[in-house]
Design a protein around this motif. Structure first.
Motif, PDB file in Angstrom:
ATOM      1  N   UNK A 217     -33.899 -41.675 -18.882  1.00 52.53           N
ATOM      2  CA  UNK A 217     -32.720 -42.328 -18.933  1.00 52.53           C
ATOM      3  C   UNK A 217     -31.782 -42.203 -17.888  1.00 52.53           C
ATOM      4  N   UNK A 218     -32.112 -41.497 -16.878  1.00 58.91           N
ATOM      5  CA  UNK A 218     -31.452 -41.730 -15.578  1.00 58.91           C
ATOM      6  C   UNK A 218     -31.921 -42.867 -14.897  1.00 58.91           C
ATOM      7  N   UNK A 219     -33.235 -43.051 -14.567  1.00 56.81           N
ATOM      8  CA  UNK A 219     -33.847 -44.158 -14.040  1.00 56.81           C
ATOM      9  C   UNK A 219     -33.049 -45.562 -14.672  1.00 56.81           C
ATOM     10  N   UNK A 220     -33.063 -45.644 -16.085  1.00 57.37           N
ATOM     11  CA  UNK A 220     -32.674 -46.760 -16.732  1.00 57.37           C
ATOM     12  C   UNK A 220     -31.119 -46.978 -16.436  1.00 57.37           C
ATOM     13  N   UNK A 221     -30.309 -45.862 -16.527  1.00 56.84           N
ATOM     14  CA  UNK A 221     -28.890 -46.149 -16.173  1.00 56.84           C
ATOM     15  C   UNK A 221     -28.814 -46.832 -14.897  1.00 56.84           C
ATOM     16  N   UNK A 222     -29.633 -46.064 -13.831  1.00 56.89           N
ATOM     17  CA  UNK A 222     -29.337 -46.366 -12.384  1.00 56.89           C
ATOM     18  C   UNK A 222     -29.714 -48.119 -12.445  1.00 56.89           C
ATOM     19  N   UNK A 634     -28.679 -37.920 -27.308  1.00 55.48           N
ATOM     20  CA  UNK A 634     -27.161 -38.252 -26.746  1.00 55.48           C
ATOM     21  C   UNK A 634     -26.532 -37.608 -25.896  1.00 55.48           C
ATOM     22  N   UNK A 635     -26.947 -36.050 -26.041  1.00 55.23           N
ATOM     23  CA  UNK A 635     -26.259 -35.035 -24.966  1.00 55.23           C
ATOM     24  C   UNK A 635     -26.884 -35.479 -23.632  1.00 55.23           C
ATOM     25  N   UNK A 636     -28.269 -35.761 -23.529  1.00 56.74           N
ATOM     26  CA  UNK A 636     -28.987 -35.906 -22.249  1.00 56.74           C
ATOM     27  C   UNK A 636     -28.488 -37.197 -21.797  1.00 56.74           C
ATOM     28  N   UNK A 637     -28.385 -38.369 -22.642  1.00 58.88           N
ATOM     29  CA  UNK A 637     -27.898 -39.583 -22.254  1.00 58.88           C
ATOM     30  C   UNK A 637     -26.578 -39.557 -21.626  1.00 58.88           C
TER      31      UNK A 637
END
Length: 676
Positions: A217-222, A634-637
């Motif tokens: 999720x971090x890589x996707x968001x970045x 969701x929380x980790x997102x």
């Protein structure tokens, strides 16, 4: 030793031949092997006795082979291998189907672990059918189960993955900055890879999953934030006056409260010097085009041009006709699509460039290099997930920081909207225009065809029109109903005295336009079509839709198709025809029959499929998630999104090397889209 970039054929036990098999599954490198996560796990730690094993449960038994395995031939030349096992508490038969090697693999009086489901034979005695087994080790473990094919069973993938883990030992370098690893107490990359495939314990498996979910999720968001930040603009053409009430007076109907609210929200945005970035979500038939028209009218009255881009000529034509109906001949609206003649295109381009025309509706033809605007203030994309990231950016680049409205008739669950459109404000059209009747939906087997044809004829006799949707255009090797053949069959049998039409994507634009014109004007009683009618045709007189081989369509697609009916004041019916018995198909049909709420349907669709599949990865540029679940994580997102923003805007100080390593992983994630 190997690293993540090593080609898969160089792994121990792979070679050229097996590498070709792996390539068919999208596995080319050691990194692909490591990222091919198990689909499930079997806990071989928890040993159950035969006596305590319950019917219909998956259990692990530690038992001795009590009888020498016997081979029995049955009908069709197939074989069974029968034996019995005992563990001191009880005795039980096990049976293997079509596996002649079992006879030599299981030795009498030797102890093994057997994993499988407990069933009953005809005498109500416990038995196991084709259990997995291995020689009883000193310690048990949690076993990974991978997606399997005939040429690549789970056990083979397990062996290859084990080799990859061993050969990369000490080579799996951490790429998440140490500050973030410590902040969220993340398991290291190397430990996570080892434990997600071969868990030391259930606790270790859960920690590994948490690390990999956060990472993904971090890589996707970045990646998504990087795309957005590269196109951020500051000063937009702001509206000086609000002409919304003037627009309402010219409408032939009263807008819904939801439409008024959305128009007010967007208009308020457009009064500011910061470019509007707004997502307008509304179910099929909720009136998004009227909202777009109000904003285009406001732009025109303030001296700015506006452009509305649709993914297909069908939908572009629909919007063009709707706007013409709203504005009449008082407003010059251009239609720019691929099928417009070269001479007309030149004239349209000239009128847009000199400012003579204030509005244009079209397809990707709008973003060609030779299309220029004098004063573009508003850009609107409809069904925007069907456009690539670059196409959307190209449209905005036609003006000086124009306001942007994104319209979607595919209701997007909140978590997914937050992830993709984190920088957009959202307006929702959550009510249908007055007079609309809810659509009744039924799912029936293909044995109902005769009854369905009678039902269609009844509606046609009453003066209504109907659709039949097929998944294919022409006949293929599959058993699906092809539209062309079905059209010929119905025309010569059940509907000889009716006017039938055929519509599919392989037809030329002019042919499609002619068929749709005839259907719209009531000249066609029954339209046999492929999914080309998913968007674009608005025929209030159409009251019945029959969808053949409904199991072949996704949940959101079924909802989109259904939205072509129920556009008038007459009760409409959607019939899903399918003989599918699998659980996923039944689940889709069940929710289709229970609700017409597009957001509820979209939420369920996202549960059943990943976000890449939900939109179609290639069109949207969104990688599918391999481990994260947007409905449950969701929380980790939120944590990942917060961290990604901090990294992108520089709030979190990381070294150049850490930033480079992280960006390399972002690039790898998004490269999966273009490779798939």
């Amino acid at each position: 030793m190997a690293d993540r970039s090593t080609r898969v054929q160089f792994l121990k036990g792979v070679g050229e031949a097996r590498a070709k098999t792996l390539a068919k599954q999208g596995i080319f490198s050691v990194d692909d092997v490591l990222r091919n996560y198990p689909r499930a796990y079997e806990d071989w730690n928890n040993i159950t006795s035969i006596k305590d094993a319950c019917i219909s449960e998956n259990v692990c038994l530690k038992a001795v082979v009590a009888e020498n395995p016997q081979v029995v031939r049955i009908n069709g030349g197939k074989i069974l291998v029968k034996t019995a096992i005992a563990d001191g508490t009880d005795y039980m038969h096990i049976v293997f189907f079509n596996n002649k090697y079992v006879k030599d693999q299981l030795k009498e009086d030797e102890e093994y672990l057997f994993f499988g489901k407990i069933t009953e034979d005809k005498y109500h005695a416990k038995t196991m059918l084709s259990p997995r087994f291995e020689k009883s080790p000193d310690r048990q473990r949690i076993r990974p189960i991978y997606k399997a094919t005939a040429s690549l069973p789970s056990k083979t993938t397990e062996r290859i993955t084990e080799a990859a883990i061993k050969q990369t030992e000490g080579q799996l370098q951490e790429f998440i900055p140490s500050y973030i690893v410590q902040r969220y107490k993340l398991m290291s990359f190397g430990d996570a890879m080892r434990n997600v495939h071969f868990p030391e314990s259930e606790t270790a498996l859960n920690l590994a999953k948490r690390r990999l979910i956060f990472e993904e999720l971090l890589l996707l968001q970045m990646g998504l934030l990087g795309e957005k930040s590269s196109g951020i603009c500051r000063i937009a053409p702001s509206l000086k006056d609000d002409y919304t009430q003037e627009f309402y007076k010219a409408l032939p109907f009263e807008p819904t409260n939801a439409q008024k609210r959305a128009i007010a929200e967007a208009t308020e945005d457009m009064k500011k010097t910061k470019p509007m970035n707004r997502l307008l979500q509304g179910d099929v038939g909720s009136g998004k085009t009227a909202v777009a028209a109000a904003l285009m009218y406001n732009s025109m009255r303030n001296g700015y041009q506006s452009a509305l881009m649709a993914p297909t000529e069908v939908l572009a034509n629909q919007h063009f006709k709707t706007l013409r109906n709203f504005f009449g001949d008082d407003v010059k609206i251009e239609l720019l699509t691929g099928s417009v003649t070269a001479a007309n295109k030149r004239q349209i381009r000239a009128r847009l460039e000199n400012g003579e025309s204030f509005m244009v509706v079209g397809t990707h033809a709008i973003i060609q290099n030779d299309v220029n605007f004098k004063n573009l203030g508003l850009v609107i994309t409809d069904e925007q997930h069907r456009f690539g990231v670059n196409q959307r950016a190209d449209l905005s680049a036609k003006g000086e920081n124009p306001h942007t409205l994104v319209m979607s008739a595919t209701p997007i669950p909140r978590t997914l909207a937050m992830m993709i459109y984190g920088d957009l404000d959202i307006s929702i059209l959550d009510e249908l225009p007055k007079g609309r009747q809810p659509i009744k939906t039924f799912c029936v087997p293909t044995s109902y065809h005769e009854r369905i044809y009678k039902f269609l004829r009844k509606n046609i006799t009453q003066g209504h029109q109907c659709y039949i949707v097929c998944p294919l255009v022409e006949e293929s090797e599959s058993d699906l109903v092809p539209a062309t053949e079905y059209y010929d069959y119905l025309k010569s049998t059940y509907f000889t005295d009716c006017t039938l039409g055929l519509l599919h994507g392989q037809m030329k634009p002019k042919q499609k336009d002619e068929v749709m014109r005839r259907f719209y004007e009531g000249e066609i009683d029954l339209l046999i079509s492929t999914v080309v009618i998913e968007v674009g045709i608005d025929v209030p007189n159409a009251t019945v839709m029959v969808i053949e081989n409904a199991e072949r369509f996704g949940l959101s697609q079924l909802h989109q198709l259904r939205g072509r009916i129920g556009r008038g004041s007459v009760e409409s019916t959607c019939v899903l025809l399918s003989d599918a018995q699998n659980d996923e198909a039944k689940e889709r049909f069940d929710i289709m029959c229970k609700t017409t709420d597009g957001f509820e349907i979209a939420k369920k669709d996202l549960e059943l499929r990943g976000p890449g599949d939900f939109f179609g990865s290639r069109q949207h540029g969104l990688p599918d998630m391999r481990v994260a679940n947007l409905m449950t994580d969701t929380r980790i997102l939120y944590e990942a999104q917060k961290t990604a923003k901090e990294i992108v805007d520089g709030t979190v100080k990381i070294s150049e090397e850490e930033r480079k390593n992280l960006q390399n992983e972002v690039n790898k994630l998004f490269q999966r889209v273009s490779r798939n």
